[in-house]
Structures are given as C-alpha cells and as structure tokens.
Design an enzyme around this catalytic site. Sequence first.
Site, mmCIF file in Angstrom:
data_model
loop_
_atom_site.group_PDB
_atom_site.id
_atom_site.type_symbol
_atom_site.label_atom_id
_atom_site.label_comp_id
_atom_site.label_asym_id
_atom_site.label_seq_id
_atom_site.Cartn_x
_atom_site.Cartn_y
_atom_site.Cartn_z
ATOM 1 N N SER A 11 -17.812 64.279 -28.872
ATOM 2 C CA SER A 11 -17.888 65.628 -28.304
ATOM 3 C C SER A 11 -17.763 66.730 -29.345
ATOM 4 C CB SER A 11 -16.785 65.812 -27.256
ATOM 5 O OG SER A 11 -16.947 64.879 -26.219
ATOM 6 N N CYS A 12 -17.582 66.362 -30.595
ATOM 7 C CA CYS A 12 -17.370 67.340 -31.658
ATOM 8 C C CYS A 12 -18.651 67.515 -32.472
ATOM 9 C CB CYS A 12 -16.236 66.869 -32.567
ATOM 10 S SG CYS A 12 -15.998 67.867 -34.038
#
Length: 119
Positions: A11-12
């Site tokens: 998710s980064c």
Amino acid sequence: MQNLELWHNISCSKSNCTKDFLDDNNFKISIRDYLSNPPSKDELENLLEKLNISIFELVRTGEAIYKELKLENIKDNTLLIKAVLENPILIQRPILVGENKAFIVRPPARIEDIINSFI
C-alpha cells in the site's frame, strides 16, 4: 551479490517504487510483506543492528496508531519494540535487508546507491 530481502508494504507508493526498480532491473530478492508476516522480537532487533539505528528512528511517527497509543511518551526501547511488534505498520518502509546490513530506502531514488553498497 548477497541475498537481499525487501520489507515491503504493497500500500506504500515508495515501497512499490523500490520493488518496481528491483524487478525492472532483474534483481533477485525475496519480498517480505511485513504486515502479514510481522517480524519476531529477535528479527526486529537484528534489523535494528543491521540498520545501525534505534527503535525510535525506525518508527513512523505519522501513523494514526502512533498518536492513538501516545507512543511519543515512550522513552524505553523495550516498550517501543513491543508496540512495534504489535503494530508493524509503524515500521519505516521500504527496507532492503542484506546479510550484514540494511537500509531504509527513502527516498526511493537512493536505491541505486544502496544496491551498490551490497556489491
């Protein structure tokens, strides 16, 4: 080249940039989704040694859980390590881990210099 592992959070965006660079340049690395496969206490302490930093430098202070748990008030390494083990989202990312050293790959543009330090 030594065996490398990327501590990765899908998710980064910075973590994804680093992974994409490594994939695009055919680096053979293992990927550790440290949110679904969090480190043990020994693994976290080993990572800190390889990074040559304290747990206070590894923690993401901008995470909501950091503020919710009032971790800014913790001054004891052991207590902060416990909080990180219970909430691995607090770990800086991405982290490229080698056999004897590791680096937080921030900003992702550092990846080429970091890779060279493993050669």
